[in-house]
Design a protein around this motif. Structure first.
Motif, PDB file in Angstrom:
ATOM      1  N   UNK A 207       0.828  -1.210   0.000  1.00 52.12           N
ATOM      2  CA  UNK A 207       0.000   0.000   0.000  1.00 52.12           C
ATOM      3  C   UNK A 207       0.862   1.260   0.000  1.00 52.12           C
ATOM      4  N   UNK A 208       2.167   1.086  -0.215  1.00 56.76           N
ATOM      5  CA  UNK A 208       3.097   2.200  -0.402  1.00 56.76           C
ATOM      6  C   UNK A 208       3.046   3.209   0.743  1.00 56.76           C
ATOM      7  N   UNK A 209       3.223   2.718   1.963  1.00 57.51           N
ATOM      8  CA  UNK A 209       3.157   3.590   3.130  1.00 57.51           C
ATOM      9  C   UNK A 209       4.254   4.649   3.124  1.00 57.51           C
ATOM     10  N   UNK A 210       5.372   4.359   2.473  1.00 59.63           N
ATOM     11  CA  UNK A 210       6.496   5.295   2.485  1.00 59.63           C
ATOM     12  C   UNK A 210       6.346   6.426   1.472  1.00 59.63           C
ATOM     13  N   UNK A 211       5.355   6.326   0.590  1.00 59.64           N
ATOM     14  CA  UNK A 211       5.186   7.344  -0.443  1.00 59.64           C
ATOM     15  C   UNK A 211       4.211   8.427   0.009  1.00 59.64           C
ATOM     16  N   UNK A 212       4.395   9.608  -0.537  1.00 55.95           N
ATOM     17  CA  UNK A 212       3.478  10.707  -0.250  1.00 55.95           C
ATOM     18  C   UNK A 212       2.181  10.511  -1.035  1.00 55.95           C
ATOM     19  N   UNK A 213       1.193  11.329  -0.745  1.00 54.00           N
ATOM     20  CA  UNK A 213      -0.090  11.239  -1.448  1.00 54.00           C
ATOM     21  C   UNK A 213       0.089  11.506  -2.939  1.00 54.00           C
ATOM     22  N   UNK A 214       0.915  12.502  -3.275  1.00 56.82           N
ATOM     23  CA  UNK A 214       1.165  12.807  -4.687  1.00 56.82           C
ATOM     24  C   UNK A 214       1.852  11.644  -5.387  1.00 56.82           C
ATOM     25  N   UNK A 215       2.790  11.019  -4.714  1.00 59.44           N
ATOM     26  CA  UNK A 215       3.494   9.881  -5.308  1.00 59.44           C
ATOM     27  C   UNK A 215       2.562   8.687  -5.493  1.00 59.44           C
ATOM     28  N   UNK A 216       1.650   8.487  -4.558  1.00 58.72           N
ATOM     29  CA  UNK A 216       0.674   7.410  -4.699  1.00 58.72           C
ATOM     30  C   UNK A 216      -0.259   7.668  -5.873  1.00 58.72           C
ATOM     31  N   UNK A 217      -0.701   8.919  -6.023  1.00 60.40           N
ATOM     32  CA  UNK A 217      -1.567   9.254  -7.158  1.00 60.40           C
ATOM     33  C   UNK A 217      -0.816   9.073  -8.477  1.00 60.40           C
ATOM     34  N   UNK A 218       0.457   9.421  -8.473  1.00 63.24           N
ATOM     35  CA  UNK A 218       1.278   9.214  -9.672  1.00 63.24           C
ATOM     36  C   UNK A 218       1.328   7.730 -10.025  1.00 63.24           C
ATOM     37  N   UNK A 219       1.515   6.877  -9.033  1.00 59.73           N
ATOM     38  CA  UNK A 219       1.551   5.435  -9.274  1.00 59.73           C
ATOM     39  C   UNK A 219       0.222   4.920  -9.816  1.00 59.73           C
ATOM     40  N   UNK A 220      -0.871   5.465  -9.311  1.00 63.20           N
ATOM     41  CA  UNK A 220      -2.185   5.049  -9.803  1.00 63.20           C
ATOM     42  C   UNK A 220      -2.358   5.394 -11.277  1.00 63.20           C
ATOM     43  N   UNK A 221      -1.902   6.581 -11.663  1.00 66.67           N
ATOM     44  CA  UNK A 221      -1.986   6.988 -13.069  1.00 66.67           C
ATOM     45  C   UNK A 221      -1.095   6.103 -13.943  1.00 66.67           C
ATOM     46  N   UNK A 222       0.092   5.786 -13.451  1.00 70.05           N
ATOM     47  CA  UNK A 222       0.998   4.923 -14.206  1.00 70.05           C
ATOM     48  C   UNK A 222       0.407   3.526 -14.371  1.00 70.05           C
ATOM     49  N   UNK A 223      -0.247   3.045 -13.326  1.00 66.55           N
ATOM     50  CA  UNK A 223      -0.898   1.735 -13.403  1.00 66.55           C
ATOM     51  C   UNK A 223      -1.997   1.734 -14.469  1.00 66.55           C
TER      52      UNK A 223
END
Length: 230
Positions: A207-223
């Motif tokens: 669940x990417x606890x170490x990433x910021x909210x922006x980084x998590x949203x970036x990962x969602x877009x990449x997915x």
């Protein structure tokens, strides 16, 4: 949810829509003459670690097969090189395994590598003949165990199959005569280079606890982008 991802190919051409943790330390190589591209690819830090170990394995086993260098000298050289490779692997993969919550896999590989080096050196310096003649199956077995751990942690069919491939390699050793070191080097090095050059399946549960909210949203877009190119 299945343990392995049934919708993702076991191996495929690399997709350029990388997650945040994959883009850190990204190495891009492009070779072009005029308008003709000879080679173009990119390597994440995980890929770089695979390539590093592929080169190390090739150097160790090809030297053992073809060069008339004493075992004690080789043991010293390769122990130092292997320990340097282990440090390099930790440095390259530390951030990625933290984000993916897979540090235990890295620890497994470190333990297996150090155990292999210790057993190899003891067999050479103490003259443990029974182990010395089984160095190739020992290293293939240690690698197989590492791949099985990786396949379990990443829920990856590719790494699990690599583990079985190394077990098959152990069986094949009895049929190659005096070419055991070369055979072992080919199995180990080629497997590593393949993993560095292609994209392998992975069913991430992080669940990417170490990433910021922006980084998590970036990962969602990449997915989402990767899903469009499946």
């Amino acid at each position: 949810m299945t343990f392995f991802s049934s919708t993702e190919p076991i191996l495929r051409i690399k997709q350029s829509a990388l997650d945040f943790q994959d883009r850190q330390g990204l190495l891009c190589l492009h070779c072009q003459i005029g308008k003709k591209t000879l080679f173009s690819s990119f390597y994440t830090r995980i890929d770089q670690s695979f390539m590093l170990w592929g080169l190390i394995c090739a150097a160790i086993f090809i030297t053992a097969q073809f060069l008339p260098i004493s075992w004690t000298i080789q043991a010293g050289w390769w122990s130092v090189l292997t320990l340097m490779g282990t440090v390099g692997m930790v440095v390259l993969t530390d951030f990625w395994v933290k984000v993916e919550c897979l540090r235990w896999i890295l620890y497994c590989w470190v333990i297996l590598i150090i155990a292999g080096v210790v057993l190899t050196d003891l067999s050479i310096f103490l003259g443990w003949g029974e182990l010395l003649i089984r160095l190739c199956p020992m290293w293939l077995g240690l690698s197989a165990l590492g791949y099985f751990c990786t396949g379990l942690g990443m829920r990856s069919r590719a790494f699990t199959l690599a583990g079985f491939l190394h077990l098959v390699g152990i069986v094949l050793l009895q049929y190659v005569g005096g070419w055991q070191f070369l055979t072992t080097g080919i199995v180990m090095a080629v497997s590593l280079v393949v993993f560095a050059e292609v994209q392998w399946d992975m069913n991430s549960s992080s669940n990417y606890k170490l990433l910021t909210s922006d980084q998590k949203r970036f990962n969602q877009k990449q997915h989402q982008l990767r899903q469009l190119t499946c």
